[in-house]
Write a protein that holds these residues in place. Structure first.
Motif, mmCIF file in Angstrom:
data_model
loop_
_atom_site.group_PDB
_atom_site.id
_atom_site.type_symbol
_atom_site.label_atom_id
_atom_site.label_comp_id
_atom_site.label_asym_id
_atom_site.label_seq_id
_atom_site.Cartn_x
_atom_site.Cartn_y
_atom_site.Cartn_z
ATOM 1 N N PHE A 353 0.843 -1.194 0.000
ATOM 2 C CA PHE A 353 0.000 0.000 0.000
ATOM 3 C C PHE A 353 0.879 1.244 0.000
ATOM 4 C CE2 PHE A 353 -3.205 -2.994 1.014
ATOM 5 C CZ PHE A 353 -4.457 -2.384 0.887
ATOM 6 N N LEU A 354 0.244 2.374 -0.297
ATOM 7 C CA LEU A 354 0.917 3.666 -0.317
ATOM 8 C C LEU A 354 -0.023 4.710 0.277
ATOM 9 C CD1 LEU A 354 1.883 3.261 -4.031
ATOM 10 C CD2 LEU A 354 3.626 3.420 -2.248
ATOM 11 N N ARG A 355 0.562 5.699 0.954
ATOM 12 C CA ARG A 355 -0.261 6.818 1.419
ATOM 13 C C ARG A 355 0.143 8.079 0.667
ATOM 14 N NH1 ARG A 355 -0.006 9.487 7.355
ATOM 15 N NH2 ARG A 355 1.629 10.642 6.243
ATOM 16 N N LEU A 356 -0.841 8.745 0.086
ATOM 17 C CA LEU A 356 -0.605 9.946 -0.706
ATOM 18 C C LEU A 356 -1.251 11.145 -0.022
ATOM 19 C CD1 LEU A 356 -0.941 10.296 -4.557
ATOM 20 C CD2 LEU A 356 -2.014 11.979 -3.047
ATOM 21 N N ASN A 357 -0.493 12.211 0.142
ATOM 22 C CA ASN A 357 -0.969 13.452 0.740
ATOM 23 C C ASN A 357 -1.445 14.382 -0.375
ATOM 24 O OD1 ASN A 357 -1.243 16.008 1.826
ATOM 25 N ND2 ASN A 357 0.718 16.018 2.893
ATOM 26 N N PHE A 358 -2.769 14.612 -0.447
ATOM 27 C CA PHE A 358 -3.304 15.487 -1.493
ATOM 28 C C PHE A 358 -3.600 16.893 -0.966
ATOM 29 C CE2 PHE A 358 -6.857 12.906 0.111
ATOM 30 C CZ PHE A 358 -7.844 13.840 0.374
ATOM 31 N N GLY A 359 -2.973 17.258 0.146
ATOM 32 C CA GLY A 359 -3.076 18.618 0.661
ATOM 33 C C GLY A 359 -2.076 19.529 -0.031
ATOM 34 N N CYS A 360 -2.288 19.740 -1.317
ATOM 35 C CA CYS A 360 -1.356 20.504 -2.141
ATOM 36 C C CYS A 360 -2.159 21.204 -3.241
ATOM 37 C CB CYS A 360 -0.293 19.585 -2.749
ATOM 38 S SG CYS A 360 -0.967 18.306 -3.829
ATOM 39 N N SER A 361 -1.484 22.004 -4.029
ATOM 40 C CA SER A 361 -2.155 22.666 -5.144
ATOM 41 C C SER A 361 -2.610 21.624 -6.164
ATOM 42 C CB SER A 361 -1.218 23.669 -5.807
ATOM 43 O OG SER A 361 -0.134 23.000 -6.436
ATOM 44 N N ARG A 362 -3.706 21.924 -6.852
ATOM 45 C CA ARG A 362 -4.217 20.972 -7.832
ATOM 46 C C ARG A 362 -3.207 20.714 -8.945
ATOM 47 N NH1 ARG A 362 -9.353 19.727 -9.599
ATOM 48 N NH2 ARG A 362 -9.860 19.906 -7.389
ATOM 49 N N VAL A 363 -2.481 21.731 -9.348
ATOM 50 C CA VAL A 363 -1.531 21.555 -10.441
ATOM 51 C C VAL A 363 -0.437 20.576 -10.042
ATOM 52 C CG1 VAL A 363 -0.074 23.539 -9.811
ATOM 53 C CG2 VAL A 363 -0.125 22.747 -12.177
ATOM 54 N N LEU A 364 0.007 20.627 -8.792
ATOM 55 C CA LEU A 364 1.031 19.683 -8.334
ATOM 56 C C LEU A 364 0.474 18.272 -8.281
ATOM 57 C CD1 LEU A 364 4.027 19.844 -7.315
ATOM 58 C CD2 LEU A 364 3.083 19.656 -5.013
ATOM 59 N N LEU A 365 -0.766 18.139 -7.824
ATOM 60 C CA LEU A 365 -1.409 16.824 -7.769
ATOM 61 C C LEU A 365 -1.569 16.251 -9.172
ATOM 62 C CD1 LEU A 365 -2.735 14.722 -5.922
ATOM 63 C CD2 LEU A 365 -4.894 15.965 -6.184
ATOM 64 N N GLU A 366 -1.944 17.082 -10.121
ATOM 65 C CA GLU A 366 -2.092 16.632 -11.508
ATOM 66 C C GLU A 366 -0.758 16.164 -12.076
ATOM 67 O OE1 GLU A 366 -3.820 20.023 -13.365
ATOM 68 O OE2 GLU A 366 -5.883 19.523 -12.768
ATOM 69 N N GLN A 367 0.308 16.874 -11.777
ATOM 70 C CA GLN A 367 1.633 16.465 -12.249
ATOM 71 C C GLN A 367 2.012 15.104 -11.676
ATOM 72 O OE1 GLN A 367 4.262 19.656 -11.115
ATOM 73 N NE2 GLN A 367 3.330 21.127 -12.532
ATOM 74 N N ALA A 368 1.729 14.901 -10.399
ATOM 75 C CA ALA A 368 2.059 13.623 -9.763
ATOM 76 C C ALA A 368 1.258 12.483 -10.373
ATOM 77 C CB ALA A 368 1.806 13.723 -8.262
ATOM 78 N N ILE A 369 -0.036 12.708 -10.588
ATOM 79 C CA ILE A 369 -0.884 11.670 -11.171
ATOM 80 C C ILE A 369 -0.400 11.311 -12.575
ATOM 81 C CG2 ILE A 369 -3.191 11.216 -12.073
ATOM 82 C CD1 ILE A 369 -2.963 10.830 -9.094
ATOM 83 N N GLU A 370 -0.018 12.309 -13.347
ATOM 84 C CA GLU A 370 0.475 12.046 -14.698
ATOM 85 C C GLU A 370 1.719 11.176 -14.653
ATOM 86 O OE1 GLU A 370 0.509 12.013 -18.806
ATOM 87 O OE2 GLU A 370 -1.065 12.610 -17.386
ATOM 88 N N ARG A 371 2.610 11.441 -13.744
ATOM 89 C CA ARG A 371 3.815 10.618 -13.609
ATOM 90 C C ARG A 371 3.463 9.186 -13.205
ATOM 91 N NH1 ARG A 371 8.540 14.400 -10.779
ATOM 92 N NH2 ARG A 371 8.438 16.115 -12.307
ATOM 93 N N MET A 372 2.504 9.041 -12.310
ATOM 94 C CA MET A 372 2.087 7.707 -11.889
ATOM 95 C C MET A 372 1.452 6.937 -13.039
ATOM 96 S SD MET A 372 0.596 8.640 -8.067
ATOM 97 C CE MET A 372 0.241 6.942 -7.590
#
Length: 379
Positions: A353-372
């Motif tokens: 399992f993994l824990r992801l902290n989405f308490g960040c700007s949406r643009v940063l979250l989108e960048q992370a999701i794209e990489r994943m």
């Protein structure tokens, strides 16, 4: 009124979250602090206090007790007394003090599993036996199942450690579920330490946080409740937490273990906490709207990636991602190599399992999701 889309450059600060991957192209979404500016009222209060220019020993201000009591009354319909409050320089301190105060070398504690790592570390630090109550997926919610422990207990279990809202699962326990936990504690004559640090971060408008100690007189008399403004208002680095202990005997024992070991809160922590519980309602309401948007986006995106699964998140800004169906040995290392730094599930007791902290700007979250997504598409 508040811009949660604002990207704050924390790369060159002393941020533990961002220092971990300094000079590396890895987006840090691991440790539980947000990338949002704290409320303006807190920043203003701190600036005024700093401007006084004298930073000697600080006494516990009556304003903090009053502000916190008003907060719990307004938000949880829980009426507490000033003498119940013990101020701490961090919630983890409360977990460790509870373990040491209410168990000895031959006694055990019980806690949920998987769980925020300091729960397990607190027992290991003092060589205490600990039993785990597994979190089960019940109707798309991670719920603690205490029934599986009944045949394992020997009567030496003295402390039940709860976490509500659940970290890492994001569950908000309902009234009947809390009553079941109380019944278990009463049956086995156990003290209850309830970590409720994420209680102000409920993402579903139809849910209410119910403090364990507010259930009834028995719950109050056997409980230590741990709360803090730190996660809610992004002031964890200042160290301000509160133990609420209605039972005077338990409170005295708790404070005895603290004596001459646990430092008092510093004057800036007091200042920030008073402001947090006094002048922040509008800011908190807007933060919750933003976090709901991030949560909904993340839920859709993660569940669109083959091999990953995310259950609905009821509270907090933490996502507990099931990567058991990814054809890889180490999910944490895999995504780190893809440029996304998540919390390793192994630290919580589940290495897939993994824990992801989405308490960040949406643009940063989108960048992370794209990489994943790109990384998983190559498997």
């Amino acid at each position: 009124m508040f811009n949660f889309d604002q990207v704050i450059n924390r790369a060159n600060t002393d941020s533990l979250k961002w220092q971990k991957y300094a000079a590396k192209d890895i987006i840090p979404l691991w440790i539980a602090d947000t990338d949002f500016l704290s409320p303006p009222s807190i920043m203003n209060a701190l600036q005024e206090r700093v401007a006084e220019g004298v930073y000697g020993y600080g006494g516990q201000p009556k304003e903090l007790a009053k502000a916190f009591i008003n907060w719990t009354d307004k938000h949880y319909n829980w009426q507490i007394q000033p003498e119940w409050l013990v101020f701490l320089p961090g919630l983890v301190t409360g977990l460790n003090i509870s373990l040491r105060a209410f168990t000895n070398e031959t006694e055990a504690s019980i806690c949920p599993f998987p769980i925020y790592p300091p729960f397990m570390a607190a027992a290991k630090h003092v060589n205490r036996k600990q039993y785990y109550a597994n979190l089960l997926n019940k109707n798309n919610r991670w719920v603690m199942d205490l029934s599986t422990l009944e045949n394992k207990l020997d009567g030496n279990e003295k402390l039940l450690m709860l976490c509500n809202p659940q970290n890492p699962g994001g569950t908000v326990y309902r009234h009947e579920e809390l009553l079941e936990q109380l019944a278990f504690a009463k049956q086995h004559n156990m003290i209850v330490c309830s970590d409720e640090i994420h209680c102000d971060l409920l993402l579903e408008s139809n849910l209410k946080h119910i403090p364990f100690a507010s259930l009834n007189e028995d719950a109050a008399n056997r409980s230590i409740t741990l709360m803090a403004p730190s996660k809610t208002f992004n002031i964890a680095g200042l160290g301000a937490s509160i133990a609420i202990i209605p039972n005077p005997q338990l409170r005295q024992k708790f404070m005895h273990v603290m004596e001459d070991i646990v430092p008092h809160l510093n004057i800036l922590a007091y200042t920030a906490a008073i402001s947090a519980y006094t002048d922040t309602s509008d800011w908190l309401a807007e933060q919750l709207i933003y976090l709901r948007g991030n949560r909904d986006y993340l839920y859709q995106q993660i569940n669109s990636i083959e091999g990953l699964k995310l259950l609905p998140i009821e509270a907090s800004y933490l996502a507990w991602i099931d990567a058991t169906k990814l054809p890889i040995e180490n999910p944490h290392r895999f995504f780190e190599e893809a440029g996304v730094g998540l919390s390793d599930g192994n630290d919580f007791g589940c290495d897939k399992f993994l824990r992801l902290n989405f308490g960040c700007s949406r643009v940063l979250l989108e960048q992370a999701i794209e990489r994943m997504k790109i990384a998983c598409s190559k498997l």
